[in-house]
Scaffold this motif. Structure first.
Motif, short mmCIF file in Angstrom:
data_model
loop_
_atom_site.label_atom_id
_atom_site.label_comp_id
_atom_site.label_asym_id
_atom_site.label_seq_id
_atom_site.Cartn_x
_atom_site.Cartn_y
_atom_site.Cartn_z
N LEU A 1 0.81 -1.23 0.00
CA LEU A 1 0.00 0.00 0.00
C LEU A 1 0.84 1.27 0.00
N ASP A 2 2.10 1.15 0.45
CA ASP A 2 2.98 2.32 0.52
C ASP A 2 3.04 3.06 -0.81
N GLY A 3 2.74 4.35 -0.79
CA GLY A 3 2.85 5.15 -2.00
C GLY A 3 1.67 5.02 -2.94
N LYS A 4 0.70 4.17 -2.60
CA LYS A 4 -0.49 4.02 -3.43
C LYS A 4 -1.57 5.00 -2.96
N THR A 5 -2.52 5.28 -3.84
CA THR A 5 -3.63 6.16 -3.45
C THR A 5 -4.79 5.30 -2.94
N THR B 1 -4.77 7.21 6.98
CA THR B 1 -4.15 8.53 7.08
C THR B 1 -2.96 8.45 8.04
N ASP B 2 -3.14 7.75 9.16
CA ASP B 2 -2.05 7.60 10.13
C ASP B 2 -0.88 6.82 9.52
N ASP B 3 -1.22 5.74 8.82
CA ASP B 3 -0.17 4.83 8.34
C ASP B 3 0.53 5.31 7.07
N TYR B 4 -0.22 5.97 6.18
CA TYR B 4 0.36 6.29 4.87
C TYR B 4 0.41 7.78 4.56
N GLY B 5 -0.23 8.58 5.42
CA GLY B 5 -0.18 10.03 5.22
C GLY B 5 -1.36 10.54 4.42
N GLN B 6 -1.80 11.72 4.79
CA GLN B 6 -2.96 12.37 4.21
C GLN B 6 -2.91 12.45 2.68
#
Ligand code: ARG
Length: 248
Positions: A133-137, A151-156
């Motif tokens: 999931l990293d870097g995916k939308t 949001t916590d794990d991958y950023g807003q």
């Protein structure tokens, strides 16, 4: 003539009295449930335009036990906790996950079901596990636990919020997001209703669903918990859940 006037006046007065009495009684006896009916099989608008689903039926069973009249208020998911804390609804049944953050605003009943956050992707997606999931939308429903975790794990910047899970799924189909994170049972419904999608085998987070009630309404919390315990013991809850989630 005088007598007629008197009769009319008396009748009017009686009507008003009955009306007030009736209205007052009705309000005291009303149990208002807040929900967001975009979350099948827990709550959705059925073919007749009525709000149906597991939560609607459990709420009705509780209202029946308490000898109260159930009214359902459909609203945005993200407004539910505030509505409950502020008293504009008496309780929230919305496949709502118990969380420490929400407990700061409302109380929760005993849990009546569990949910698992899962990942929906297109059938040909390169995303195979949570690790991809990293870097995916990621598409989510605004204010849900899936939304908050992502949001916590991958950023807003990597999370796109939608008013409903169905809209997030639309965005996935249109290629606006790479996946959708949502609870497992709605996920199954959305994948069934849309071609070319699948749910990944890897689970993201497991959680408990419960009924939210205002912090200053301990009386209702107790009544609801008692009713829930009875409905669990006599098999009503299982029956309602099995009706909407057939055993695999
Ligand atoms: N279980 C998740 C949560 O509590 C999602 C609930 C969404 N429910 C709904 N009726 N739309 O945040």
């Amino acid at each position: 003539m005088k007598t007629l006037k008197k009769i009319i006046a008396a009748t009017l007065a009686l009507c008003m009295l009955l009306c007030f009495a009736g209205c007052g009684e009705k309000d005291d006896n009303k149990l208002i449930m807040g929900t967001n009916a975009t979350f099948p099989p827990y709550e959705f608008v059925d073919d007749n335009g009525e709000i149906a689903g597991i939560d609607a039926e459990i709420a009705q069973a509780i209202a029946d036990k308490l000898d109260m009249e159930l009214e359902i208020n459909d609203m945005e998911f993200e407004s539910l906790i505030t509505a409950c804390a502020g008293g504009s609804v008496d309780m929230v049944l919305a496949g709502m996950t118990v969380s420490d953050e929400r407990k700061e605003s409302v109380n929760f009943s005993e849990s009546y079901a569990t949910g698992v956050q899962v990942i929906i992707v297109k059938e040909d997606s390169e995303i195979a596990t949570v690790d991809d999931l990293d870097g995916k939308t990621i598409g989510t429903q605004t204010g849900t636990t899936g939304d908050i975790y992502c949001t916590d794990d991958y950023g807003q910047d990597f999370v796109k919020q939608y008013a409903s899970g169905a809209l997030a799924v639309e965005a996935l189909k249109n290629g606006q997001v790479d996946c959708v994170v949502i609870d497992n049972e709605p996920a199954k419904n959305f994948v069934k209703a849309n071609e070319g999608l699948k749910i990944l085998d890897t689970e993201y987070v497991t959680e408990d669903y419960a009924i939210a009630i205002a912090k200053d309404n301990d009386e209702l919390l107790k009544k609801v918990n008692d009713a829930l315990a009875e409905l669990k013991a006599d098999g009503t809850i299982d029956k309602i859940i099995n009706k909407y989630i057939p055993a695999e």
